[in-house]
Structure formats: structure tokens, C-alpha cells
Design an enzyme around this catalytic site. Structure first.
Site, mmCIF file in Angstrom:
data_model
loop_
_atom_site.group_PDB
_atom_site.id
_atom_site.type_symbol
_atom_site.label_atom_id
_atom_site.label_comp_id
_atom_site.label_asym_id
_atom_site.label_seq_id
_atom_site.Cartn_x
_atom_site.Cartn_y
_atom_site.Cartn_z
ATOM 1 N N HIS A 73 50.000 63.913 -3.853
ATOM 2 C CA HIS A 73 50.506 63.664 -2.579
ATOM 3 C C HIS A 73 49.697 62.429 -1.839
ATOM 4 O O HIS A 73 48.929 61.794 -2.320
ATOM 5 C CB HIS A 73 50.115 64.986 -1.772
ATOM 6 C CG HIS A 73 48.666 64.889 -1.525
ATOM 7 N ND1 HIS A 73 47.768 65.553 -2.712
ATOM 8 C CD2 HIS A 73 48.074 64.920 -0.483
ATOM 9 C CE1 HIS A 73 46.730 65.580 -2.011
ATOM 10 N NE2 HIS A 73 46.588 65.235 -0.761
ATOM 11 N N ASP A 91 48.471 61.782 2.193
ATOM 12 C CA ASP A 91 48.227 62.517 3.369
ATOM 13 C C ASP A 91 49.069 61.952 4.497
ATOM 14 O O ASP A 91 49.289 60.530 4.815
ATOM 15 C CB ASP A 91 46.594 62.399 4.046
ATOM 16 C CG ASP A 91 45.839 63.045 2.836
ATOM 17 O OD1 ASP A 91 46.375 63.941 1.898
ATOM 18 O OD2 ASP A 91 44.530 62.738 2.819
ATOM 19 N N HIS A 114 47.184 60.556 -4.362
ATOM 20 C CA HIS A 114 45.948 61.143 -4.925
ATOM 21 C C HIS A 114 46.228 62.634 -5.349
ATOM 22 O O HIS A 114 47.300 63.259 -4.961
ATOM 23 C CB HIS A 114 44.761 61.049 -4.119
ATOM 24 C CG HIS A 114 45.043 61.528 -2.688
ATOM 25 N ND1 HIS A 114 45.785 61.017 -1.612
ATOM 26 C CD2 HIS A 114 44.460 62.914 -2.013
ATOM 27 C CE1 HIS A 114 45.616 61.799 -0.437
ATOM 28 N NE2 HIS A 114 44.903 62.717 -0.900
ATOM 29 N N ARG A 135 34.400 74.187 -7.138
ATOM 30 C CA ARG A 135 34.203 72.784 -6.453
ATOM 31 C C ARG A 135 34.349 73.040 -5.055
ATOM 32 O O ARG A 135 35.626 73.885 -4.570
ATOM 33 C CB ARG A 135 35.225 71.731 -7.106
ATOM 34 C CG ARG A 135 35.112 70.372 -6.312
ATOM 35 C CD ARG A 135 35.626 69.342 -6.855
ATOM 36 N NE ARG A 135 35.785 67.936 -6.258
ATOM 37 C CZ ARG A 135 36.921 67.494 -5.531
ATOM 38 N NH1 ARG A 135 38.015 68.125 -5.542
ATOM 39 N NH2 ARG A 135 36.614 66.453 -4.783
HETATM 40 O O1 LIG Z 1 39.556 67.963 -2.344
HETATM 41 C C1 LIG Z 1 39.935 66.720 -2.463
HETATM 42 O O2 LIG Z 1 39.039 66.286 -3.361
HETATM 43 C C2 LIG Z 1 40.984 66.267 -2.048
HETATM 44 C C3 LIG Z 1 41.641 67.131 -0.934
HETATM 45 C C4 LIG Z 1 43.082 66.444 -0.561
HETATM 46 O O3 LIG Z 1 43.299 65.644 -0.874
HETATM 47 C C5 LIG Z 1 43.837 67.063 0.651
HETATM 48 O O4 LIG Z 1 43.120 68.043 1.072
HETATM 49 O O5 LIG Z 1 44.563 66.470 1.251
HETATM 50 FE FE LIG Z 2 44.997 64.583 0.159
#
Ligand SMILES: O=C(O)CCC(=O)C(=O)O
Ligand SMILES: [Fe+2]
Length: 207
Positions: free
Chosen positions: A77, A79, A143, A153
Site C-alpha cells: 500500500h 500511505d 511498502h 513485532r
Molecule cells: O509496521 C510497519 O513496519 C509499517 C506499517 C505501515 O506501513 C502502516 O501502518 O501503514
Molecule cells: Fe504504511
């Protein structure tokens, strides 16, 4: 102070979360203003349109998954914000797409990850368009998160967003995107996700 906060179960104290959000908000506004200066955009745009209440914080927890090679922690996705400030633990799993390949980002305990979101891509496009249109489209980098196999994690992401009424537009002419309010952008995403399962995103607003 920001980097002394460790994402994880102990992060979930109200005062810690609020302190993180306040620090991230100040940092995001400073970075946005520096970027805006380079583009000739009015720097006060961010102070006027990005009140603390329009940004938000997300705490991501990725439990260990025996099928980690078959599933994502978060699907690919971009952001839907101006900037994202991400604080992650040392497990790793975040991947960015570069020139068609997925690259893993090695965790660094002394660093935050700051990425440009869709809205800055709209503002930026004009300048980048003159030199490399493909790069302009990719500023808001795609990403995803790989699911961890053995160890849980945690990450904390701060999404720097404007108010619903804020109008986002490209600087310079000809604009690559038509101007839109953040409300319109969010509503379009919601519609597309419901109809297709996919965000679609900025391509909806290309001129
Ligand atoms: O947790 C991560 O490494 C990325 C999280 C992410 O891309 C998001 O929450 O939009
Ligand atoms: Fe993200």
C-alpha cells in the site's frame, strides 16, 4: 526523547502515547515545512491545515506466524497522508518497492523511518514531473510488511494528515492531479476499497 520509547506492550500507557504523538507532530510539521520551502509552497499551510486532531497514531502488532511466507503483516500500500513517521522495534519486516523490487529495511535503533505519503506526492508532482514523471508518481512509496515467523513485532506509526476540509493541490503548472479536499480523497478510497478491495489512490485524481 522520541527514541527512548520502545514499541511493545509497555508502550500502551496513555502518557507515553501522548508524548510520542506530540513529538511526532512537531517533527512532522518541521519536515513538511522544510520540504514546502523547497517547493515554494506557503509553509504556514501545514500549521493552518494540519491540527493535531487530524493526524493519527497507529500501533501495529504482528504476532509470529508459522505461515509467514504465505501471508503479509500488511499488504502492499501507500500511505494516504503527507508524511509517516514510523518507530519500529528490532525484528524487521518492513519492505519498500524500488524499481519493481521489494527491498527490506534493516532496523536501526537510532533512527525513525520517515516516508512521503500520497498528499505530498500531489504537491511535489510539478517539480518532479519536469525531470522524471515516473519518479514523481513514485514519491509516495509502495511498502508492505512481511509477517514475522518466530518473534512478535511492534511498530508505532504517526500519520501526518490535514483536516477534512483542507484542499491539496500540486504546486506549479500544468498540474498532474486535479485539486481535491482530503475528505474527497478519503471518501474515494473508501468507495474504491468497498467496490474493488483496492484503494486505487492518486490515479483517480490524475488530470
Ligand atoms: O509496521 C510497519 O513496519 C509499517 C506499517 C505501515 O506501513 C502502516 O501502518 O501503514
Ligand atoms: Fe504504511
Amino acid at each position: 526523547m522520541l527514541l527512548q520509547i520502545h514499541p511493545g506492550p509497555n508502550f500502551c500507557r496513555r502518557s507515553t502515547i501522548e508524548a510520542f504523538a506530540r513529538t511526532a507532530a512537531t517533527l512532522a510539521q518541521s519536515i513538511a515545512e522544510i520540504l514546502a520551502l523547497h517547493l515554494g509552497v506557503k509553509t504556514r499551510f501545514f500549521a493552518e491545515n494540519c491540527a493535531a486532531s487530524s493526524s493519527y497514531l497507529r500501533m501495529n502488532r504482528y504476532p509470529p506466524c508459522p505461515l509467514s511466507s504465505l501471508v503479509y503483516g500488511i499488504v502492499p500500500h501507500t500511505d494516504s497522508d503527507f508524511l509517516t513517521i514510523l518507530h519500529q522495534d528490532q525484528i524487521g519486516g518492513l519492505q519498500f518497492k524500488k524499481n519493481g523490487s521489494w527491498l527490506s529495511l534493516r532496523p536501526n535503533p537510532d533512527a525513525l523511518i520517515i516516508s512521503i505519503g500520497d498528499l505530498f506526492q500531489v504537491i511535489f508532482n510539478q517539480m518532479e514531473l519536469q525531470s522524471d514523471a515516473r519518479l514523481a508518481y513514485n514519491l509516495s512509496i509502495e511498502h508492505r510488511v512481511a509477517a514475522p515467523r518466530e518473534v512478535e513485532r511492534f511498530t508505532v506509526a504517526y500519520f501526518y494528515c490535514p483536516s477534512d476540509d483542507a484542499v491539496v493541490q500540486s504546486c506549479g503548472k500544468p498540474a498532474m492531479y486535479r485539486k481535491f479536499s482530503f475528505r474527497e480523497y478519503r471518501q474515494q478510497i473508501q468507495k474504491d476499497v468497498e467496490a474493488t478491495g483496492d484503494k486505487v489512490g492518486l490515479s483517480r485524481f490524475l488530470i
